[in-house]
Design a protein around this motif. Sequence first.
Motif, short mmCIF file in Angstrom:
data_model
loop_
_atom_site.label_atom_id
_atom_site.label_comp_id
_atom_site.label_asym_id
_atom_site.label_seq_id
_atom_site.Cartn_x
_atom_site.Cartn_y
_atom_site.Cartn_z
N ARG A 4 -5.53 9.46 1.83
CA ARG A 4 -6.56 8.79 1.01
C ARG A 4 -6.24 7.15 1.45
N GLY A 5 -5.30 6.92 1.91
CA GLY A 5 -4.60 5.41 2.18
C GLY A 5 -5.29 4.76 3.04
N LYS A 6 -5.00 3.50 3.42
CA LYS A 6 -5.52 2.62 4.52
C LYS A 6 -5.30 3.27 6.01
N TYR A 7 -4.35 4.05 6.20
CA TYR A 7 -3.74 4.44 7.25
C TYR A 7 -3.80 6.07 7.26
N ARG A 8 -4.62 6.64 7.85
CA ARG A 8 -4.70 8.09 7.38
C ARG A 8 -4.11 9.22 8.61
N GLU A 9 -4.54 10.22 8.54
CA GLU A 9 -3.75 11.21 9.41
C GLU A 9 -4.13 11.31 10.95
N ASP A 10 -4.95 10.58 11.10
CA ASP A 10 -5.56 10.44 12.53
C ASP A 10 -4.98 9.11 13.13
N HIS A 11 -4.28 8.48 12.16
CA HIS A 11 -3.47 7.09 12.95
C HIS A 11 -2.31 7.52 13.93
N PRO A 12 -2.39 6.90 14.88
CA PRO A 12 -1.29 7.21 15.77
C PRO A 12 0.39 7.09 15.40
N ASP A 13 0.46 5.97 14.44
CA ASP A 13 1.96 5.66 13.90
C ASP A 13 1.55 5.29 12.54
N PRO A 14 1.26 5.88 11.36
CA PRO A 14 1.20 5.58 10.33
C PRO A 14 2.66 4.82 9.63
N ALA A 15 3.44 5.31 9.98
CA ALA A 15 4.71 5.09 9.37
C ALA A 15 5.07 3.23 9.81
N THR A 16 4.74 3.05 11.08
CA THR A 16 4.87 1.63 11.34
C THR A 16 3.83 0.81 10.94
N ALA A 17 2.44 1.32 10.89
CA ALA A 17 1.43 0.81 10.34
C ALA A 17 1.61 0.25 8.75
N TYR A 18 2.03 1.21 7.98
CA TYR A 18 2.37 1.11 6.53
C TYR A 18 3.69 -0.02 6.41
N SER A 19 4.63 0.20 7.13
CA SER A 19 5.86 -0.86 7.07
C SER A 19 5.37 -2.33 7.48
N ASP A 20 4.54 -2.28 8.47
CA ASP A 20 3.87 -3.62 8.89
C ASP A 20 3.31 -4.18 7.60
N PRO B 215 0.70 -1.25 0.05
CA PRO B 215 0.15 -0.04 -0.04
C PRO B 215 0.69 1.14 -0.02
N SER B 216 0.50 2.54 -0.64
CA SER B 216 1.05 3.53 -0.88
C SER B 216 0.81 4.31 0.49
#
Length: 419
Positions: A147-163, A141-142
């Motif tokens: 617009r992505g799966k984890y958005r600006e309200d996510h506490p840690d999007p970097a970790t979520a996307y890298s996972d 996922p980009s």
Amino acid sequence: IHDPIKIVRAKGQYMFDERGERYLDCINNVAHVGHSHPDVVKAGAKQMELLNTNSRFLHDNLVQYAERLQATLPEPLSVCYFVNSGSEANDLALRLAWQYTSHKGIITLDHAYHGHVSSLIDISPYKFHQRANLEKNLSAPSPDIYRGKYREDHPDPATAYSDEVRDIIDDAHKKGHRIAAFIAESLQSCGGQIIPPRGYFQKVAEHVHKAGGIFIADEVQVGFGRTGSHFWAFQLQGEDFVPDIVTMGKPIGNGHPMSCVVTTRNIAEAFMSTGMEYFNTFGGNPVSCAIGLAVLDVIQKEDLQGNATRVGSYLMQLLKQQREKHPLVGDVRGVGLFVGVELVRDRIQRIPATAEAQDVIYKLKEQRILLSTDGPHRNVLKFKPPMCFCAEDAKFIVEKIDKVLTGMLAQQVFLSKSV
């Protein structure tokens, strides 16, 4: 495609058609230091008068240029391969990865584009649309926090996307496949001017290295000071992140066809161990290197990196004011002179305003402003102008965008009342 313009000359951030009409160029990141820059033209012409030949011969320009490029990069990145286009650079990067790791799997990001040759079409979701060999070529996922799966309200999007990348690797391993590389633009361009959350690349690199793969940073669109704060866009992630391979193109020669792959000595030595000599007829020729050196000189002499910071910040400020004024503007994001404006029909549901975005582009073109759209829904206005783009240009285009959006809103109100 529709109503094409015939451009006959250009200078700085302006292009001129056959009738002498002047267009403000907001999208040409190839003419990095400005169209027809006299220092670049002079350097190329002067060297062409003396010598242009293939790279089988020693030449000072090649050595000096390699040293100058290497000086802009973290120390482990020390071996340069000079080639002729971004596609050629990324193709060579894949060859380096396959040889070094003895693995075949490549992970890219959704909506990514890395070039037009067969090896890159196969790994570019922007082009293959899920038709490629998905066992060897996988897409994550980009890291889009709007617009992505984890958005600006996510506490840690970097970790979520890298996972997500970690999970892709684990799934590949279960199927008996091995990962050679993860390749991503340091700032995703075709994906819609996406700025990855800080720390994302470090975490992805950790997962990829653990799997025996390497990390390729594609700087073809966004390198050479465009971000303003840093010379390379991958440096936005922090000093603790260093890719294994960096690819360069487009702005490197200000329109002259040249590119480069820079990697570590270990990866280069593994490539040499194949016994197959790597030779490129035009890569690193004296004229290309003279032009490349001139581009680096102009960036420094004219403080174009500083200009990208100052003008980019001003442009972002003006565009964010438009977001407050126009409901159609859903998001404004960017860094330096790499900026995206995402248009939406509904800010809550974030429905892409694709037709409206195309209408904005067409109306600006009628007013002699060249802008374009990108992203999977073609609803993101993209700004990647020559680095000499100035504050007056920024003010001028935003004023025009404001008038276009105001006119579109007025038309919508009129149509709703007439129904």
